[in-house]
Write an enzyme that holds these catalytic residues in place. Structure first.
Site, PDB file in Angstrom:
ATOM      1  CB  SER A 174     -11.884   7.559 115.107  1.00  0.00           C
ATOM      2  OG  SER A 174     -12.768   8.057 114.126  1.00  0.00           O
ATOM      3  CB  THR A 191     -17.835   1.762 112.490  1.00  0.00           C
ATOM      4  OG1 THR A 191     -16.817   1.740 113.494  1.00  0.00           O
ATOM      5  CG2 THR A 191     -19.103   2.355 113.064  1.00  0.00           C
TER       6      THR A 191
HETATM    7  C1  FNR Z   1     -17.888   8.019 119.125  1.00  0.00           C
HETATM    8  N1  FNR Z   1     -17.974   6.746 118.569  1.00  0.00           N
HETATM    9  C2  FNR Z   1     -17.350   6.472 117.368  1.00  0.00           C
HETATM   10  N2  FNR Z   1     -17.362   5.200 116.863  1.00  0.00           N
HETATM   11  C3  FNR Z   1     -16.710   4.912 115.710  1.00  0.00           C
HETATM   12  O1  FNR Z   1     -16.743   3.765 115.289  1.00  0.00           O
HETATM   13  N3  FNR Z   1     -16.021   5.895 115.057  1.00  0.00           N
HETATM   14  C4  FNR Z   1     -15.974   7.188 115.487  1.00  0.00           C
HETATM   15  O2  FNR Z   1     -15.337   8.036 114.893  1.00  0.00           O
HETATM   16  C5  FNR Z   1     -16.695   7.504 116.671  1.00  0.00           C
HETATM   17  N4  FNR Z   1     -16.723   8.778 117.152  1.00  0.00           N
HETATM   18  C6  FNR Z   1     -17.268   9.047 118.392  1.00  0.00           C
HETATM   19  C7  FNR Z   1     -17.190  10.325 118.929  1.00  0.00           C
HETATM   20  C8  FNR Z   1     -17.653  10.563 120.206  1.00  0.00           C
HETATM   21  C9  FNR Z   1     -17.521  11.923 120.806  1.00  0.00           C
HETATM   22  C10 FNR Z   1     -18.239   9.529 120.956  1.00  0.00           C
HETATM   23  C11 FNR Z   1     -18.716   9.756 122.356  1.00  0.00           C
HETATM   24  C12 FNR Z   1     -18.351   8.276 120.405  1.00  0.00           C
HETATM   25  C13 FNR Z   1     -18.620   5.658 119.324  1.00  0.00           C
HETATM   26  C14 FNR Z   1     -17.604   4.996 120.251  1.00  0.00           C
HETATM   27  O3  FNR Z   1     -16.672   4.250 119.525  1.00  0.00           O
HETATM   28  C15 FNR Z   1     -18.289   4.052 121.235  1.00  0.00           C
HETATM   29  O4  FNR Z   1     -19.137   3.189 120.548  1.00  0.00           O
HETATM   30  C16 FNR Z   1     -19.085   4.811 122.306  1.00  0.00           C
HETATM   31  O5  FNR Z   1     -18.390   5.962 122.719  1.00  0.00           O
HETATM   32  C17 FNR Z   1     -19.336   3.901 123.501  1.00  0.00           C
HETATM   33  O6  FNR Z   1     -20.123   4.520 124.437  1.00  0.00           O
HETATM   34  P1  FNR Z   1     -19.551   5.340 125.704  1.00  0.00           P
HETATM   35  O7  FNR Z   1     -18.407   4.555 126.288  1.00  0.00           O
HETATM   36  O8  FNR Z   1     -19.090   6.665 125.176  1.00  0.00           O
HETATM   37  O9  FNR Z   1     -20.726   5.463 126.587  1.00  0.00           O
END
Ligand code: FNR
Length: 390
Positions: free
Chosen positions: A110, A159
């Protein structure tokens, strides 16, 4: 038997992580926006899909391997970009990237990671993917893309669903800050999580290292927090995909697509692949689960691009259900995070083993030998009817 060996499901890892990770960081992962309706739907909607059992099929020499953007992956799973992963476990992104490399699957770093692009490049040998948040400071974004290029990142994950932050109540109530403020409450909390605290003392990676030291206005914690808060670009639009793609020069995956019309626009804008995603239920609460909208997006652009999905995947069965509804592969966020919190790199490896074993056994019991053959015929057809759009 070790604690990790006793974990047979992702939920078991989650319970161990809850004991080991300070509350504000555990809650950060285990939360969605507002009522968490979409966060819950992501998991629950998988339960409405029924698998088709077939018997008396030769099950020797099974294959779980497939490709994502032409890259061979050991199973149709990649690690999703998760911000502040290095707060779940010290140097968390390096640990997760190493576990992914050993498992033969892509790791996505990320923008808001604790470990930097360079940290991952120095500590792994497989090419990883980099997730980009577009900030208003375009010169910084250009330098960031150049750094991803210099680190030979195999793809850029752009994203698109976070121009503005969804409100997450737990984070507000916990007063979440990275790095944390040493309040009496936090000191009491880490006194009960000594392994986490010792690990954090032993690493220099405790802030957003993709930003810190790379932006002149963000020199200390206060200015870094303020810079980050004000930087997400409200004007981000499809035209931005072009210059980002040109600058990076490699494949660009557009993440955060939840609507068939947006899927068309993303492909028109030049996406090499898309991720059907609602950010794990952390952005628009009340939006449908990813698995529910997947079929209509596949119908709209499945013949024009590779389609991945994430949201709610907690088992190998969930992966199979996503493939049956047309995804080429999946990403996991929290399943990785819980493994990491429970046991560092070994915990992520355990999470991936759990998912792999379940996928293999399920596939076999469905009478398939090759994961690439999973399709619409593998499930009952009317379990998850699409919602009617306006
Ligand atoms: C994320 N997600 C996320 N997506 C992204 O594009 N950049 C980011 O920095 C983050 N940060 C982030 C932090 C946390 C704690 C979570 C749980 C999620 C979203 C992530 O990439 C993804 O879309 C989801 O986590 C998918 O769902 P599940 O597998 O957690 O249910």
């Amino acid at each position: 038997m070790s604690v990790l060996d006793r974990c047979l499901t992702i939920d078991d890892l989650k319970q161990v992580a809850k004991r080991r990770v300070p509350k504000q960081f555990f809650d950060y992962a285990d939360s969605g926006a507002w009522t968490e309706q979409t966060y819950r739907a992501n998991e629950e909607d998988f339960r409405h899909i029924t698998l088709r059992q077939r018997v008396a099929v030769n099950l020797e020499n099974r294959n779980l391997s497939t490709t994502m953007l032409g890259q061979t992956v050991a199973m149709p799973v990649a690690i999703a970009p998760v911000g502040s992963t290095g707060m779940q476990s010290p140097d968390g992104e390096i640990k997760a990237a190493r576990a992914a490399e050993k498992a033969g699957i892509p790791f996505t770093l990320s923008t808001m990671a604790i470990c930097s692009i360079e940290d991952i490049a120095e500590n792994t040998s497989a090419p990883f993917w980099f997730q980009l948040y577009v900030m208003r400071d375009r010169p910084y974004i250009e330098r960031l893309i150049d750094r991803a290029k210099a680190a030979r990142c195999g793809a850029l994950v752009l994203t698109m669903d976070l121009q503005i932050l969804g409100q997450r109540h737990k984070d507000i109530r916990n007063g979440l800050l990275v790095p944390p403020k040493f309040t009496a409450k936090f000191l009491y909390e880490i006194a009960r999580k000594p392994a986490w605290a010792m690990g954090m003392l032993g690493t220099k990676r405790r802030t957003f290292r993709n930003v810190h030291g790379h932006v002149s206005e963000a020199t200390n914690l206060a200015s870094l927090t303020e810079w980050t808060r004000t930087q997400f670009d409200l004007t981000l639009n499809w035209k931005d995909v072009g210059w980002i793609k040109d600058r990076f020069g490699g494949p660009v995956i557009i993440k955060g697509i939840l609507d068939a019309e947006d899927a068309q626009l993303a492909v028109d804008a030049g996406a090499d692949a898309i991720i059907v995603s609602n950010h794990g239920g952390r952005q628009l609460d009340g939006a449908p689960s990813s698995i529910r909208v997947l079929p209509e997006i596949v119908a709209a652009v499945g013949n024009r691009t590779e389609i991945f999905m994430d949201g709610g995947i907690r088992s190998g069965q969930d992966v199979i259900k996503a493939l049956a509804l047309g995804a080429r592969s999946t990403f996991i966020g929290r399943a990785m995070n819980y493994g990491l919190g429970a046991g560092g790199e070994a915990g992520v490896t355990r999470a991936l083993d759990i998912i792999r074993t379940e996928m293999d056994t399920t596939m076999a019991l469905m009478g398939e030998r090759d994961i690439r053959n999973i399709g619409r015929h593998s499930i009952y057809s009317n379990d998850l009817p699409p919602r009617r759009r306006p």
